[in-house]
Design an enzyme around this catalytic site. Structure first.
Site, short mmCIF file in Angstrom:
data_model
loop_
_atom_site.label_atom_id
_atom_site.label_comp_id
_atom_site.label_asym_id
_atom_site.label_seq_id
_atom_site.Cartn_x
_atom_site.Cartn_y
_atom_site.Cartn_z
N LEU A 127 36.13 57.43 40.77
CA LEU A 127 37.31 58.34 40.90
C LEU A 127 38.00 57.69 39.70
O LEU A 127 38.73 56.66 39.70
CB LEU A 127 38.07 58.47 42.31
CG LEU A 127 38.89 59.54 42.46
CD1 LEU A 127 39.20 59.83 43.81
CD2 LEU A 127 40.39 59.15 41.61
N HIS A 231 43.47 46.32 42.28
CA HIS A 231 44.19 46.48 41.27
C HIS A 231 45.26 47.50 41.52
O HIS A 231 45.29 48.51 42.34
CB HIS A 231 43.30 47.03 40.26
CG HIS A 231 43.87 47.13 38.95
ND1 HIS A 231 44.63 48.07 38.43
CD2 HIS A 231 43.69 46.31 37.88
CE1 HIS A 231 45.13 47.87 37.18
NE2 HIS A 231 44.31 46.86 37.02
#
Length: 338
Positions: A127, A231
């Site tokens: 994505l 992240h």
């Protein structure tokens, strides 16, 4: 209605390549490599072209298209059953407890074990939303469209589902986890390993990595501190997954140490809550903001729209109906905001 989700085509290569260059590394499913992206698109087109319900090892690539400009501004991917062609490796975090009578002390050591426990699951991944479009809920549209696609083609997806989140990447594009662990065995930096994996798969991990468990205490503090953390750009994605019913079960990515989230496919909230309804009529008189999908395989389209339920039927906002190319008496799949 400006944006729709649709199947990717080979003609989308340039758009995908330009977006891949914006990922910043560590994004294995969207490598900035034309040959790898072309191979993905060809594999996806083969999956869309197969009209059957048998569960096979397939990849579906979807894209977010701006209907006004016809630009592709985002993408996502679905893998129907991972680990069939190449092993699907993860590190499982475990604990070894030992007791010494002489010292009267108990020691608990955290360990990383290389496993293929998640083999056979389906996967949602890849994505990416163009930085210029990160507003207006388009990331949520991309993410949840995958679940409506699964619901529409349920027999072609496994009963367990996973999502790998990118781990911590430093400002130089390196991975503290890779540098503290795998990099010591491979003689290559994270960027090189990441690029090789995107093009050739990660069989080389099994070929070269030690097979025995690794004590995390032997890693640097920098490497240990990143294990299981997403992240910063993936924190919102992690919250979306948790909202859908995914959970972190102590599996991490073998490259960057990012968390792997898992769920039972039929328990994912968007899949369980989605329902099919006949369109009674289309107007602009309001309703509940929903995700609406129509069509199978190459005809699949998904977009935001307003839905009002009238008995077993629905009234759909006119702009959404036009974007999806549906009208009265057509059937659509829809799910409201969670």
């Amino acid at each position: 209605m400006t944006f729709i989700i649709r199947p990717a085509r080979l003609g989308d290569l340039q758009h995908l390549y330009e977006m891949a260059k914006l990922t910043g590394g560590g994004f294995t499913n969207l490598p900035p490599d034309r040959a790898s992206l072309t191979a993905k698109l060809e594999r996806s087109e083969a999956a869309f072209a197969r009209d059957g319900d048998a569960l096979e090892d397939e990849l579906f690539v979807l894209v977010l298209e701006n209907l006004k400009t016809h630009e592709v501004r985002g993408t996502c991917q679905l893998f129907t059953r991972v680990g069939q062609t190449n092993p699907f490796y993860s590190y499982r975090i475990g604990t070894l407890t030992q007791h010494s009578r002489e010292l009267d002390r108990t020691f608990r050591a955290e360990m990383l074990a290389l496993t293929t426990d998640l083999e056979g699951s389906c996967e949602v991944g890849g994505l990416f939303l163009h930085p210029g479009e990160r507003a207006g809920g388009l990331g949520l549209l991309l993410a949840r469209s995958r679940y409506l696609f699964i619901k529409t083609h349920r027999a072609r997806f496994a009963d367990r589902i996973l999502a790998e989140l990118r781990g911590i990447i430093d400002e130089a594009g390196g991975s503290p986890f890779w540098d503290g662990l795998a990099g010591r065995f491979f003689g290559m930096n994270f960027q090189d390993a990441d690029q090789f994996n995107a093009s050739h798969g990660h069989q080389f991990i099994a070929d070269l990595m030690p097979k025995h468990p690794i004590y995390t205490a032997m890693l640097s503090e920098t490497a240990r501190s990143t294990i299981g953390l997403p992240h910063p750009s993936g924190r919102a994605a992690m919250r979306m997954l948790e909202n859908e019913g995914f959970a972190y079960a102590n599996y991490v990515d073998i490259f960057d140490g990012g968390p792997t989230m898992t769920a039972l496919t039929d328990k994912v909230k968007s899949i369980a809550a989605a329902k099919e309804s006949r369109i009674l009529t289309c107007d602009q008189d309001g309703g509940q903001e929903s995700l609406i999908a129509t069509g199978r395989l190459t005809d699949f389209r998904c977009a935001y729209g307003l839905v009002r339920e009238v008995g077993d039927a629905i009234v759909l906002s006119r702009d959404c109906a036009q974007a999806l190319r549906v009208g009265e008496d057509d059937h659509v799949l829809h799910v409201g905001r969670l």
